[in-house]
Design a protein around this motif. Sequence first.
Motif, PDB file in Angstrom:
ATOM      1  N   SER A  84     -34.734 -52.183  17.935  1.00 34.36           N
ATOM      2  CA  SER A  84     -36.000 -52.914  17.708  1.00 34.36           C
ATOM      3  C   SER A  84     -36.810 -52.271  16.594  1.00 34.36           C
ATOM      4  O   SER A  84     -36.764 -51.060  16.375  1.00 34.36           O
ATOM      5  CB  SER A  84     -36.819 -52.905  19.008  1.00 34.36           C
ATOM      6  OG  SER A  84     -38.090 -53.457  18.784  1.00 34.36           O
ATOM      7  N   LEU A  85     -37.557 -53.110  15.886  1.00 30.78           N
ATOM      8  CA  LEU A  85     -38.543 -52.630  14.908  1.00 30.78           C
ATOM      9  C   LEU A  85     -39.943 -53.094  15.325  1.00 30.78           C
ATOM     10  O   LEU A  85     -40.805 -53.297  14.491  1.00 30.78           O
ATOM     11  CB  LEU A  85     -38.206 -53.175  13.516  1.00 30.78           C
ATOM     12  CG  LEU A  85     -36.996 -52.540  12.822  1.00 30.78           C
ATOM     13  CD1 LEU A  85     -36.497 -53.424  11.685  1.00 30.78           C
ATOM     14  CD2 LEU A  85     -37.352 -51.157  12.287  1.00 30.78           C
ATOM     15  N   THR A 129     -28.659 -55.819  18.838  1.00 32.47           N
ATOM     16  CA  THR A 129     -28.528 -55.087  20.107  1.00 32.47           C
ATOM     17  C   THR A 129     -27.182 -55.423  20.753  1.00 32.47           C
ATOM     18  O   THR A 129     -26.445 -54.528  21.210  1.00 32.47           O
ATOM     19  CB  THR A 129     -29.699 -55.436  21.057  1.00 32.47           C
ATOM     20  OG1 THR A 129     -30.898 -54.910  20.500  1.00 32.47           O
ATOM     21  CG2 THR A 129     -29.497 -54.866  22.453  1.00 32.47           C
ATOM     22  N   GLN A 130     -26.827 -56.707  20.775  1.00 34.52           N
ATOM     23  CA  GLN A 130     -25.546 -57.105  21.363  1.00 34.52           C
ATOM     24  C   GLN A 130     -24.376 -56.546  20.536  1.00 34.52           C
ATOM     25  O   GLN A 130     -23.373 -56.093  21.098  1.00 34.52           O
ATOM     26  CB  GLN A 130     -25.470 -58.640  21.459  1.00 34.52           C
ATOM     27  CG  GLN A 130     -24.153 -59.189  21.985  1.00 34.52           C
ATOM     28  CD  GLN A 130     -23.850 -58.784  23.436  1.00 34.52           C
ATOM     29  OE1 GLN A 130     -24.690 -58.212  24.114  1.00 34.52           O
ATOM     30  NE2 GLN A 130     -22.630 -59.058  23.888  1.00 34.52           N
ATOM     31  N   ALA A 152     -30.036 -56.842   7.329  1.00 34.29           N
ATOM     32  CA  ALA A 152     -29.860 -55.547   6.656  1.00 34.29           C
ATOM     33  C   ALA A 152     -30.740 -54.484   7.319  1.00 34.29           C
ATOM     34  O   ALA A 152     -30.303 -53.346   7.547  1.00 34.29           O
ATOM     35  CB  ALA A 152     -30.188 -55.691   5.179  1.00 34.29           C
ATOM     36  N   ALA A 153     -31.982 -54.863   7.660  1.00 34.26           N
ATOM     37  CA  ALA A 153     -32.901 -53.889   8.260  1.00 34.26           C
ATOM     38  C   ALA A 153     -32.421 -53.451   9.649  1.00 34.26           C
ATOM     39  O   ALA A 153     -32.373 -52.258   9.958  1.00 34.26           O
ATOM     40  CB  ALA A 153     -34.298 -54.497   8.363  1.00 34.26           C
ATOM     41  N   TYR A 154     -32.059 -54.424  10.482  1.00 34.75           N
ATOM     42  CA  TYR A 154     -31.663 -54.080  11.857  1.00 34.75           C
ATOM     43  C   TYR A 154     -30.306 -53.376  11.874  1.00 34.75           C
ATOM     44  O   TYR A 154     -30.077 -52.489  12.702  1.00 34.75           O
ATOM     45  CB  TYR A 154     -31.690 -55.329  12.759  1.00 34.75           C
ATOM     46  CG  TYR A 154     -33.106 -55.686  13.135  1.00 34.75           C
ATOM     47  CD1 TYR A 154     -33.900 -56.449  12.275  1.00 34.75           C
ATOM     48  CD2 TYR A 154     -33.690 -55.213  14.310  1.00 34.75           C
ATOM     49  CE1 TYR A 154     -35.219 -56.739  12.580  1.00 34.75           C
ATOM     50  CE2 TYR A 154     -35.009 -55.507  14.629  1.00 34.75           C
ATOM     51  CZ  TYR A 154     -35.768 -56.263  13.761  1.00 34.75           C
ATOM     52  OH  TYR A 154     -37.085 -56.543  14.079  1.00 34.75           O
ATOM     53  N   ALA A 155     -29.411 -53.746  10.951  1.00 26.47           N
ATOM     54  CA  ALA A 155     -28.122 -53.047  10.878  1.00 26.47           C
ATOM     55  C   ALA A 155     -28.355 -51.595  10.463  1.00 26.47           C
ATOM     56  O   ALA A 155     -27.751 -50.673  11.021  1.00 26.47           O
ATOM     57  CB  ALA A 155     -27.192 -53.756   9.896  1.00 26.47           C
ATOM     58  N   ALA A 156     -29.266 -51.396   9.488  1.00 22.02           N
ATOM     59  CA  ALA A 156     -29.578 -50.023   9.070  1.00 22.02           C
ATOM     60  C   ALA A 156     -30.089 -49.223  10.262  1.00 22.02           C
ATOM     61  O   ALA A 156     -29.659 -48.091  10.511  1.00 22.02           O
ATOM     62  CB  ALA A 156     -30.622 -50.050   7.953  1.00 22.02           C
ATOM     63  N   ARG A 157     -30.968 -49.846  11.017  1.00 22.73           N
ATOM     64  CA  ARG A 157     -31.556 -49.140  12.167  1.00 22.73           C
ATOM     65  C   ARG A 157     -30.492 -48.775  13.196  1.00 22.73           C
ATOM     66  O   ARG A 157     -30.570 -47.739  13.845  1.00 22.73           O
ATOM     67  CB  ARG A 157     -32.612 -50.040  12.807  1.00 22.73           C
ATOM     68  CG  ARG A 157     -33.461 -49.317  13.806  1.00 22.73           C
ATOM     69  CD  ARG A 157     -34.854 -49.890  13.818  1.00 22.73           C
ATOM     70  NE  ARG A 157     -35.688 -49.246  14.818  1.00 22.73           N
ATOM     71  CZ  ARG A 157     -36.486 -48.218  14.566  1.00 22.73           C
ATOM     72  NH1 ARG A 157     -36.547 -47.711  13.356  1.00 22.73           N
ATOM     73  NH2 ARG A 157     -37.217 -47.682  15.525  1.00 22.73           N
ATOM     74  N   ALA A 158     -29.487 -49.656  13.324  1.00 24.52           N
ATOM     75  CA  ALA A 158     -28.431 -49.409  14.317  1.00 24.52           C
ATOM     76  C   ALA A 158     -27.303 -48.553  13.738  1.00 24.52           C
ATOM     77  O   ALA A 158     -26.336 -48.248  14.442  1.00 24.52           O
ATOM     78  CB  ALA A 158     -27.863 -50.747  14.791  1.00 24.52           C
ATOM     79  N   GLY A 159     -27.410 -48.193  12.450  1.00 23.19           N
ATOM     80  CA  GLY A 159     -26.354 -47.383  11.821  1.00 23.19           C
ATOM     81  C   GLY A 159     -25.093 -48.187  11.536  1.00 23.19           C
ATOM     82  O   GLY A 159     -23.988 -47.648  11.543  1.00 23.19           O
ATOM     83  N   MET A 160     -25.228 -49.488  11.291  1.00 25.62           N
ATOM     84  CA  MET A 160     -24.068 -50.335  10.983  1.00 25.62           C
ATOM     85  C   MET A 160     -24.080 -50.723   9.513  1.00 25.62           C
ATOM     86  O   MET A 160     -25.113 -50.696   8.860  1.00 25.62           O
ATOM     87  CB  MET A 160     -24.133 -51.639  11.789  1.00 25.62           C
ATOM     88  CG  MET A 160     -23.996 -51.447  13.275  1.00 25.62           C
ATOM     89  SD  MET A 160     -24.332 -53.016  14.099  1.00 25.62           S
ATOM     90  CE  MET A 160     -24.550 -52.442  15.774  1.00 25.62           C
TER      91      MET A 160
END
Length: 428
Positions: A84-85, A129-130, A152-160
């Motif tokens: 989450s951001l 998240t899923q 791109a932002a959420y993938a970065a946050r998840a390390g993907m």
Amino acid sequence: MTSAFLQCIEKGCEGRYPLDSKEHQCPGCGGLLDVQYDFSRLDRHSVFKLWQQRKMNSAIIDQSGVWRFRELLPFVPAGSEVVSLSEGRTPLVEVNRTGDWAGVRLSIKHQGNNPTGSFKDLGMTACITQAAILGSRVTACASTGNTSASMAAYAARAGMKAVVFVPFGKISTAKLAQALEFGAVVIEMGENFDQAFRMLRELTDELGLYLVNSLNPFRLEGQKTIVFEILEQRDWRVPDYLVLPGGNLGNVSAVGKGLLELRQLGLIDKLPRLVVVQAEGASPFYTMIAAGADEIIPVQPRTEASAIRIGNPVNWKKALRALRSTEGLCEAVTDEQIFEAKAALAKDGVGCEPASAASVAGIHKLVRSGKVADGADVVAVLTGHQLKDPEISIKRRSERELAQQRLHVEADIHKLRAALESVMLQSA
Ligand code: F0G
């Protein structure tokens, strides 16, 4: 935790699959999938209070406008973290001048106030998240701009790793900059979104990419929470109409699902009528509904509202379900009408990208044709931020407006004084 599963939306199939199935379409019949839940153990009497109380907590999962309502999207296994951001929590603002112009009592729900500037963040927190739960390493999407920045932002946050497909030379600089800064690989290809999406879909399974377009039912789980927020902000008073722009038709589908779940759980007792508005040059859904047809015919999309320049919307069956179950309406508006609505919003101090203003343009048109009553209580969703396409705002100003608003003055105190005096006359 409430039990959750995937279910095909096609009547006569309704196949059920476990959540860890990597399919985005029914393996049996190719139909679209929903995430469904057994809500029988939900304590519906306590949720309103619980959702309010969480606002006082500092934990990101309680601050997020998606996860604060997690009882209604219970697909995350205990012990898994959400990505989450702190998305959502966007304002609901009355816009009286725009309302007078459109002929209704109007509030706007501004999704441009999300971490990456659009409503996509609500869906992305859920589907990344899923992706993390499934152990995915590489996420992919086709995009007209906003999805790419958000993924791109959420993938970065998840390390993907993130791979974005966008139509060649057609993506806004602002969105390209976001995707690149968040470390995504951007592949520019094809004429339009539909072509990029079709080609990406051919490769996702083969290469094991995690597809985050709105075909992914987890995206819609995040996006449905917008109605929970809107209704909470209105003390659970249901508006007459809830209006959204439509491109790939994921958002209207998500909102429809959210509303039906609220009613099924007895949290609301009536539904607003959903209105989806397309740009005239990219309106296959509108054409299908206006013709009373039951199949969509794809078109070559043409509109300056780049976000909704989509000719073959993947979610049309879910969108149809949403309109049918809410006695909804569909409208199409010209680019001129979109820019008139954008100008009306600007007089209320509200900016948005062109696609977003389609919702307000649609209401204006529906009031003129008598399909929406004068003075109706309407909430319009503004889906994206004004700064996505700033050059259009400048290009669209008339020479007269620019002559009054954009002044080049020599660095000379007398000339500056004269210029300011003429500005002061304008406001007299
Ligand atoms: N408004 C904005 C600002 C959008 O970015 C989009 C879709 C829509 C409306 C339409 O929503 O597809 O759920 O009907 N943008 C996608 C993208 C396609 O790639 O960013 P929809």
